[in-house]
Design a protein around this motif. Sequence first.
Motif, PDB file in Angstrom:
ATOM      1  N   GLU A 198       2.139   4.710  10.316  1.00  0.00           N
ATOM      2  CA  GLU A 198       1.348   4.340   9.768  1.00  0.00           C
ATOM      3  C   GLU A 198       0.247   5.767   9.606  1.00  0.00           C
ATOM      4  O   GLU A 198      -0.279   5.945   8.924  1.00  0.00           O
ATOM      5  CB  GLU A 198       0.434   2.983  10.932  1.00  0.00           C
ATOM      6  N   ALA A 199       0.523   6.564  10.558  1.00  0.00           N
ATOM      7  CA  ALA A 199      -0.214   7.687  10.437  1.00  0.00           C
ATOM      8  C   ALA A 199       0.709   8.525   9.955  1.00  0.00           C
ATOM      9  O   ALA A 199      -0.364   9.364   9.163  1.00  0.00           O
ATOM     10  CB  ALA A 199       0.501   8.708  11.789  1.00  0.00           C
ATOM     11  N   HIS A 200       1.061   8.844   8.673  1.00  0.00           N
ATOM     12  CA  HIS A 200       1.875   9.637   7.911  1.00  0.00           C
ATOM     13  C   HIS A 200       0.942   8.745   6.556  1.00  0.00           C
ATOM     14  O   HIS A 200       1.107   7.750   6.222  1.00  0.00           O
ATOM     15  CB  HIS A 200       3.961   9.138   7.233  1.00  0.00           C
ATOM     16  N   MET A 201       0.569   9.631   5.554  1.00  0.00           N
ATOM     17  CA  MET A 201       0.760   9.224   4.320  1.00  0.00           C
ATOM     18  C   MET A 201       1.455   8.661   2.936  1.00  0.00           C
ATOM     19  O   MET A 201       2.862   8.849   2.946  1.00  0.00           O
ATOM     20  CB  MET A 201       0.091  10.616   3.285  1.00  0.00           C
ATOM     21  N   THR A 202       1.457   7.166   2.668  1.00  0.00           N
ATOM     22  CA  THR A 202       2.046   6.879   1.716  1.00  0.00           C
ATOM     23  C   THR A 202       1.784   5.865   1.215  1.00  0.00           C
ATOM     24  O   THR A 202       0.565   5.427   0.379  1.00  0.00           O
ATOM     25  CB  THR A 202       2.689   5.478   2.779  1.00  0.00           C
ATOM     26  N   LEU A 203       2.736   6.658  -0.288  1.00  0.00           N
ATOM     27  CA  LEU A 203       2.225   6.366  -1.874  1.00  0.00           C
ATOM     28  C   LEU A 203       1.396   5.008  -1.504  1.00  0.00           C
ATOM     29  O   LEU A 203       2.792   4.002  -1.599  1.00  0.00           O
ATOM     30  CB  LEU A 203       3.349   6.293  -2.692  1.00  0.00           C
ATOM     31  N   THR A 204       0.908   4.378  -2.088  1.00  0.00           N
ATOM     32  CA  THR A 204      -0.394   2.688  -2.304  1.00  0.00           C
ATOM     33  C   THR A 204       0.472   2.452  -3.767  1.00  0.00           C
ATOM     34  O   THR A 204       0.172   1.116  -4.220  1.00  0.00           O
ATOM     35  CB  THR A 204      -0.714   2.267  -2.176  1.00  0.00           C
ATOM     36  N   GLN A 205      -0.091   3.469  -4.945  1.00  0.00           N
ATOM     37  CA  GLN A 205      -0.629   3.085  -6.104  1.00  0.00           C
ATOM     38  C   GLN A 205      -0.334   4.368  -7.360  1.00  0.00           C
ATOM     39  O   GLN A 205      -0.126   5.758  -6.154  1.00  0.00           O
ATOM     40  CB  GLN A 205      -1.666   2.696  -6.350  1.00  0.00           C
ATOM     41  N   ARG A 206       0.565   4.118  -8.177  1.00  0.00           N
ATOM     42  CA  ARG A 206       0.521   5.609  -9.088  1.00  0.00           C
ATOM     43  C   ARG A 206       0.050   4.904 -10.632  1.00  0.00           C
ATOM     44  O   ARG A 206       0.390   4.160 -11.102  1.00  0.00           O
ATOM     45  CB  ARG A 206       1.663   5.976  -9.070  1.00  0.00           C
ATOM     46  N   GLY A 207       0.152   5.437 -11.989  1.00  0.00           N
ATOM     47  CA  GLY A 207      -0.226   5.345 -12.848  1.00  0.00           C
ATOM     48  C   GLY A 207      -0.508   6.186 -13.682  1.00  0.00           C
ATOM     49  O   GLY A 207      -0.292   8.022 -12.995  1.00  0.00           O
ATOM     50  N   GLY A 208      -0.461   6.501 -14.911  1.00  0.00           N
ATOM     51  CA  GLY A 208      -0.474   7.802 -15.870  1.00  0.00           C
ATOM     52  C   GLY A 208      -0.618   6.755 -17.412  1.00  0.00           C
ATOM     53  O   GLY A 208      -0.310   5.659 -17.612  1.00  0.00           O
ATOM     54  N   GLU A 209      -0.816   7.659 -18.293  1.00  0.00           N
ATOM     55  CA  GLU A 209      -1.054   7.507 -20.020  1.00  0.00           C
ATOM     56  C   GLU A 209      -0.906   9.157 -20.229  1.00  0.00           C
ATOM     57  O   GLU A 209      -1.601   9.869 -19.985  1.00  0.00           O
ATOM     58  CB  GLU A 209      -2.360   6.956 -20.012  1.00  0.00           C
ATOM     59  N   GLU A 210      -0.234   8.593 -21.355  1.00  0.00           N
ATOM     60  CA  GLU A 210       0.569   9.812 -22.584  1.00  0.00           C
ATOM     61  C   GLU A 210      -0.762   9.337 -23.894  1.00  0.00           C
ATOM     62  O   GLU A 210      -1.577   8.610 -24.023  1.00  0.00           O
ATOM     63  CB  GLU A 210       1.426   9.326 -22.640  1.00  0.00           C
ATOM     64  N   GLU A 211      -1.739  10.557 -24.139  1.00  0.00           N
ATOM     65  CA  GLU A 211      -2.811  10.363 -25.263  1.00  0.00           C
ATOM     66  C   GLU A 211      -2.062  11.604 -25.728  1.00  0.00           C
ATOM     67  O   GLU A 211      -1.745  12.387 -25.704  1.00  0.00           O
ATOM     68  CB  GLU A 211      -4.038  10.747 -25.186  1.00  0.00           C
TER      69      GLU A 211
END
Length: 181
Positions: A138-151
């Motif tokens: 639990e101490a380590h930073m874990t990826l919870t969300q990601r997103g992106g868009e192309e313009e």
Amino acid sequence: MSVLSCSFILLLILLPVICEAKHPHHEGKPDKPHPPQTLRPRPVPAYGRLTTRGGHQCTWRTSGRVLVTLLVNCSTETPAANHRYWCRYSGEPGLCRAVGVTTGRYWKQLMAKVRKRSNACEGEEVLRVKTCRRGPPEAHMTLTQRGGEEEQEEGDAAALQSYCSDGWSSVCSFFIKMFEG
């Protein structure tokens, strides 16, 4: 004076010396261990900028004191398009014993990990740093969300910077495009 009363007086005189020898406080050794000192939580760095190995320009910010959230926003510019992406990590770095003492070192190591990537949001989903290598999961930073868009067009990107905040840009761009035709 009787032998008994002399013995009693001698005992009273020597009692502090005997007690001192049994409890060696004068040598700096307490008779029972002190409870570990609780460290005040150190402030988490609030924001910063970084450039990834792939040349992506990123900003990051944190929130929370116990459960810390790290939000990374990045953009790349190519002649054909402007690509923006983001990701969110969360963890409890305070669970690492060393973090309370060396908060700055922890965050420098964490940001160095992100900088070494071509894309700040791709790669290992758990960011482990040397400062906290023996910490609980639990101490380590874990990826919870990601997103992106192309313009595709510069004009669209400028309209989205002025009307929409980062978190709502995809929903906002839908409505802007709908109203513009």
